[in-house]
Design an enzyme around this catalytic site. Sequence first.
Site, PDB file in Angstrom:
ATOM      1  CE  LYS A   1     -24.803  27.591   8.748  1.00 21.28           C
ATOM      2  NZ  LYS A   1     -23.834  26.635   8.137  1.00 21.28           N
TER       3      LYS A   1
ATOM      4  CB  SER B   1     -21.811  22.907   7.775  1.00 19.59           C
ATOM      5  OG  SER B   1     -20.692  22.986   8.610  1.00 19.59           O
TER       6      SER B   1
ATOM      7  CB  SER C   1     -21.982  25.113  11.249  1.00 22.76           C
ATOM      8  OG  SER C   1     -22.137  25.446   9.873  1.00 22.76           O
TER       9      SER C   1
END
Length: 464
Positions: free
Chosen positions: A80, A177, A153
């Site tokens: 990420k 997330s 997210s």
Amino acid sequence: MEQLHFLELTDLAELIRRREISPVEATRQQLDRIAALDGTLASYAVVTAERAMAEAQAAEADIVAGRYRGPLHGVPLAVKDLFWTSDAPTAAGTTIHKRFRPTEDATAVRRLREAGVVLLGKLQMTEGAYSDHHPEIVPPRNPWNADYWPGISSSGPGVAVAAGLCFGALASDTGGSIRWPSAANGLTGIKPTWGRVSRHGVFDLAPSLDHVGPMARSVADAAALLTAVAGADPADPTALQAPVTNVAAMAKPSVDGLRIGVDREWGRRDVDPQVLAVLDDAERVMSALGAEFVEVQVPDVTQAVADWAPNCAVEAAVAHRATYPSRRAEYGPVMRMVLDTGRALSGFDYQDLLLRRMTFRGRMRALFGKIDLLQVPAHPFAPLSLKTMGTMGLQPELIARLQAYTAPFNMTGQPTLTLPGGFSTDGLPIAFQMVAADLGEATLIRAGIAFQRATDWHRRHPAL
């Protein structure tokens, strides 16, 4: 070879170990697939193709020379885009940091590199790891159906792993997330105990709520990633000193006698029938394998869920104080709202919140004195369309429902495991969660591996 991209990480690792496929070939195929599909899926923020090929060549040379490092050596992964990487910018889903080039890797990234991983690039995410993508960034698209929510997210990690654009990913979870994108994309995700994985070199959203963990295609894959990155870190004094259990020790052959709690009031309240069906089926499977389901009463989560947003907002305001409000215009509207909320909260109100959080954590810990695991939904809805998600900001009660089964376990810091458990009538994945006591990852992994040996939901893939 044609279906290489949907192999489980651990299966690819074994082929690499036996030298039946080379890291170079696996990496080249992944880069070709990214080039072919990610223009539509938008899961990558940046692809580091040149360095990935160099890492693959180095891994192949080491393996041929007998210097095999273990089950991640030569495996193509991604992270990420809030993990620092010295070879690429780390924007954390923002435009304000799009040129930020760290001088070092995050500890978790460094540990992946030490394990011999090939890093394909950085995966897209919402702005600052909160709820919305920055208006100037194209959001990743769910590979099962582009009209449906890919989760937040860690939207990029969810899409990339599900679409066969990497074999696993590192992500973060502050309020759901890892769990929401895992559920939305049919993946397995581990939110470890808070502090189990170092946060050094990871952009903060809310440090006391932020968890670093893996998203992958199976429990065994996620366990391999967690084992590689977990552990104490001098650069992050909040990282736990607890020893990291080896994956092999986690994968016990049986769940006989495991006590799994289920709250048939809270855990079923306002839950879609399709989600209930997945929970019931998972209970049948685990019971048949020897687990004992125990009816429990979970402490009321209402206040903890309500407190999560201001708790997150205050910590986010501190994390962004170097650039907010001085560069307010460069932030998206949702992130501005969050930071303004955090800056406005009084010290008295924040202290009251912290005391309530301590009380809730103590009550939840007491519950786990009676059970080994707790089974809950990942979220109470059937898969959510983008149209529905577009109205969430206008419906606070829907946001509270979405967070009801995720945010409480960021407030307590407990580990969770998200498992694919079925499909909706529209053909979208539905998942459920198992929750453990602090440092209970081994128990989660034991139960998850048993469940995935008895089912094949995690082996279903989108038709791309």
